[in-house]
Enzyme design. Structure first.
Site, mmCIF file in Angstrom:
data_model
loop_
_atom_site.group_PDB
_atom_site.id
_atom_site.type_symbol
_atom_site.label_atom_id
_atom_site.label_comp_id
_atom_site.label_asym_id
_atom_site.label_seq_id
_atom_site.Cartn_x
_atom_site.Cartn_y
_atom_site.Cartn_z
ATOM 1 C CG ASP A 1 -2.050 -1.026 1.071
ATOM 2 O OD1 ASP A 1 -2.332 -1.435 -0.077
ATOM 3 O OD2 ASP A 1 -2.621 -1.418 2.106
ATOM 4 C CB CYS A 2 3.467 2.561 2.148
ATOM 5 S SG CYS A 2 4.236 1.070 2.785
ATOM 6 C CE1 TYR A 3 8.706 2.795 0.123
ATOM 7 C CE2 TYR A 3 7.907 1.210 1.744
ATOM 8 C CZ TYR A 3 8.677 2.314 1.410
ATOM 9 O OH TYR A 3 9.427 2.934 2.373
#
Length: 399
Positions: free
Chosen positions: A138-140
């Site tokens: 989700d963050c990468y």
């Protein structure tokens, strides 16, 4: 006689008396230890030799959208990516293994290229092709990335070398009936040649055999820039047997070194390749030794005739190989050594000339006030044993 603070004050005022270790040895022969110790403030040592347990830490900076790199190749050479999202570690001996690169069968030089060559090219300011595969989170969210990087387009680029500056090493020979390709280079059959890697009496750690002057935090010449001793090196074995002058008879102490590669010069950091063995890195390292008392000069007065290394037969494929005894560095540097009544050609893997040049360049830095000495913050342990992995037979038995 002196403190490092007093020596640094003289360096700052450009009044320090600095000798390379060879100049120091000649001075002792002429004036004696006591007089030389009174006159000299700093002794510089150096070596330029293969140091395969080396590598570079690289931080690329984040992409947009961000990527969490799990596989990465720099000019086809695999870089380790199993920590921060865009942090990499490029090992000097890692070979080219990117599929499209290996398919270029008409370019044999590409298969000889390794991490050491990529490190050299980055230091030289050359562009390097980067290919990365990411783990989507989700963050990468980015799955892959390709770009060209240079020394100036990445955040951190520094060498962190787990094992450099062996305090003595071995002499390799081949008593078998076929050529052997080793980390010392080719060894010809039937004792046709001998190869040694340590430069002997000018080598840094042989002039401080008990590591009384060198420790964690010691400022050094590393690859043409300023570096530091970070820790004991891997395979650090100070309990090696020693002569009465305290120098070891074989591989002994090692150091882990760190330094900013962006400051370095490719003259002193060179990728290399050993036929049928793999890539490596030739590295220039120089250590300054402060003359704090007479014993420093006494230790540095050691000559090649007073230093020995074991002659090891690589034709026996075991961890502990048979030896043909010990030989002095004076004999090695003569170009021929006696083995079982035969005169065998001997050659150094280290560049004696460039080792001298490292010590000379470090001397010039100090004389010009560009390089001051540092107090070590902790000693290097001198009680480490060497622990081998001898479980192979037990594993076979269990199977």
């Amino acid at each position: 006689m002196r403190t490092i603070a007093e020596i640094n004050d003289k360096i700052t005022k450009k009044s320090a008396v600095v000798c390379t270790v060879e100049e120091l040895k000649a001075r002792v022969a002429e004036a004696g230890i006591s007089q030389t110790a009174k006159e000299v403030d700093v002794i510089t040592t150096g070596t330029f030799e293969p140091m395969e347990s080396s590598g570079a830490i690289i931080n690329l900076g984040h992409t947009d959208p961000p990527i969490k790199i799990r596989s990465c190749w720099l000019d086809g050479v695999l870089a380790y990516s199993g920590f921060g999202a865009v942090d990499l570690y490029l090992g000097a001996t890692q070979s080219v293994d990117y599929p499209s690169t290996l398919e270029a069968g008409d370019d044999p030089e590409s298969k000889e290229r390794g991490g050491g060559h990529v490190i050299e090219d980055l230091i030289a300011g050359k562009p390097i092709q980067l290919r990365a595969v990411g783990q989507v989170t989700d963050c990468y969210p980015r799955p892959s990335f390709e770009t060209t990087i240079t020394r100036d387009t990445i955040n951190q680029f520094y060498l962190y070398n787990p094992r450099n500056l062996y305090q003595n090493f071995i002499v390799g020979v081949n008593g078998g009936d076929r050529p052997l390709y080793t980390y010392l280079g080719p060894l010809q059959p039937r004792l046709a040649n001998a190869v040694y890697s340590n430069p002997g009496a000018i080598s840094p750690l042989l002039n401080d055999p008990d590591l009384q002057l060198i420790g964690i935090g010691t400022r050094i010449f590393l690859g043409g820039g300023i570096g530091y001793v970070a820790w004991e090196g891997t395979q650090h074995f100070p309990l090696q047997k020693r002569l009465s002058n305290q120098t070891p008879i074989g591989p002994a102490a090692t150091l882990a070194l760190v330094g900013d590669a962006k400051q370095m010069n490719r003259r002193w950091v060179r990728g290399c390749y050993f036929k049928n063995y793999g890539p490596s890195l030739m590295l220039g390292v120089g250590l300054p030794l402060p003359v704090l008392h007479e014993e420093v000069v006494e230790k540095c007065a050691v000559q090649d005739k007073d230093l020995v290394a074991p002659i090891v037969d690589f034709s026996i494929p075991r961890r502990v190989r048979p030896t043909f005894g010990l030989v002095s560095y004076a004999q090695l540097k003569s170009g021929r050594i006696p083995i079982e009544g035969k005169q065998v050609r001997a050659a150094p893997l280290a560049s004696i000339y460039l080792s001298r040049q490292v010590a000379l360049e470090l001397k010039q830095w100090i004389q010009e006030g560009k390089f001051t000495l540092s107090e070590r913050v902790a000693a290097i342990p001198m009680d480490r044993s060497f622990l081998p992995q001898d479980r192979w037979g037990a594993t076979i038995a269990l199977e």
